[in-house]
Design an enzyme around this catalytic site. Structure first.
Site, PDB file in Angstrom:
ATOM      1  CB  VAL A   1      -0.961  -0.001   1.211  1.00  0.00           C
ATOM      2  CG1 VAL A   1      -1.711   1.318   1.328  1.00  0.00           C
ATOM      3  CG2 VAL A   1      -1.937  -1.171   1.094  1.00  0.00           C
ATOM      4  CD  GLU A   2       2.679   3.811   3.806  1.00  0.00           C
ATOM      5  OE1 GLU A   2       3.023   4.771   3.092  1.00  0.00           O
ATOM      6  OE2 GLU A   2       2.002   3.948   4.836  1.00  0.00           O
ATOM      7  CB  SER A   3       6.636   1.834  -1.462  1.00  0.00           C
ATOM      8  OG  SER A   3       6.857   0.462  -1.126  1.00  0.00           O
TER       9      SER A   3
END
Length: 180
Positions: A40-42
């Protein structure tokens, strides 16, 4: 964008990272499925950089990275180092769980900061993420972030099983932290 190359490419990158990341997470009492945070983040990209200054697989802000012993300066940025950044993120996630006693709140704090979550809890008089979310006590990004992480990890999707399994995985660590 974290999904550059498409979600299938991001998932393939994550599969390559799992053998390194999951044991580090587990060594800090964090469930291996929290590897979904990377997705989700990167999107599994070590070079990911947010407009707010978060960087690396785990999208750590410079201040958070430094708090967990990473070097972030003009010469070196440990947030792009797979091992160091994962170790720092695992310790941060562990500490957030120890602080809030709930993985949904820990994820919310990972996204918006512990002070914002603590403030929302005080204002709303509840420690229930769903209630905080329904009452718009958390930013929209955070209200969307937690369900995205949970959806990205199959075993995290069943919230009650998720919470029960996670409590078992960190129970001794949380107990030790709470008895300092």
């Amino acid at each position: 964008l974290p999904w550059r190359g498409g979600p299938g490419i991001a998932a393939a990158r994550l599969d390559l990272l799992r053998p390194v990341v999951e044991p580090i997470l587990r060594s800090h009492g964090v469930p291996a499925d929290m590897v979904a945070v990377i997705l989700v983040e990167s999107g599994g990209r070590t070079d990911a950089l947010s407009p707010k200054g978060a960087r690396g697989l785990w999208q750590l802000m410079p201040e958070t990275a430094r708090r967990y012993g990473l070097r972030v300066d003009d010469v070196q940025d440990d947030r792009v180092d797979l091992f160091r950044a994962t170790d720092a993120a695992a310790r941060y996630l562990h500490d957030l769980y120890a602080q809030f006693g709930d993985w949904k709140l820990a994820l919310a704090a990972y996204n918006t900061g512990e002070a914002n979550v603590a403030s929302a809890i005080l204002r709303a008089h509840t420690q229930d993420f769903n209630e905080l979310s329904n009452r718009w006590m958390l930013p929209l990004e955070t209200r969307n972030y937690v369900p995205r992480v949970l959806a990205a990890a199959p075993s995290l999707a069943q919230s009650s099983a998720f919470e029960a399994g996670l409590r078992r995985s960190v129970a001794t660590t949380v107990f030790a932290v709470s008895n300092r």
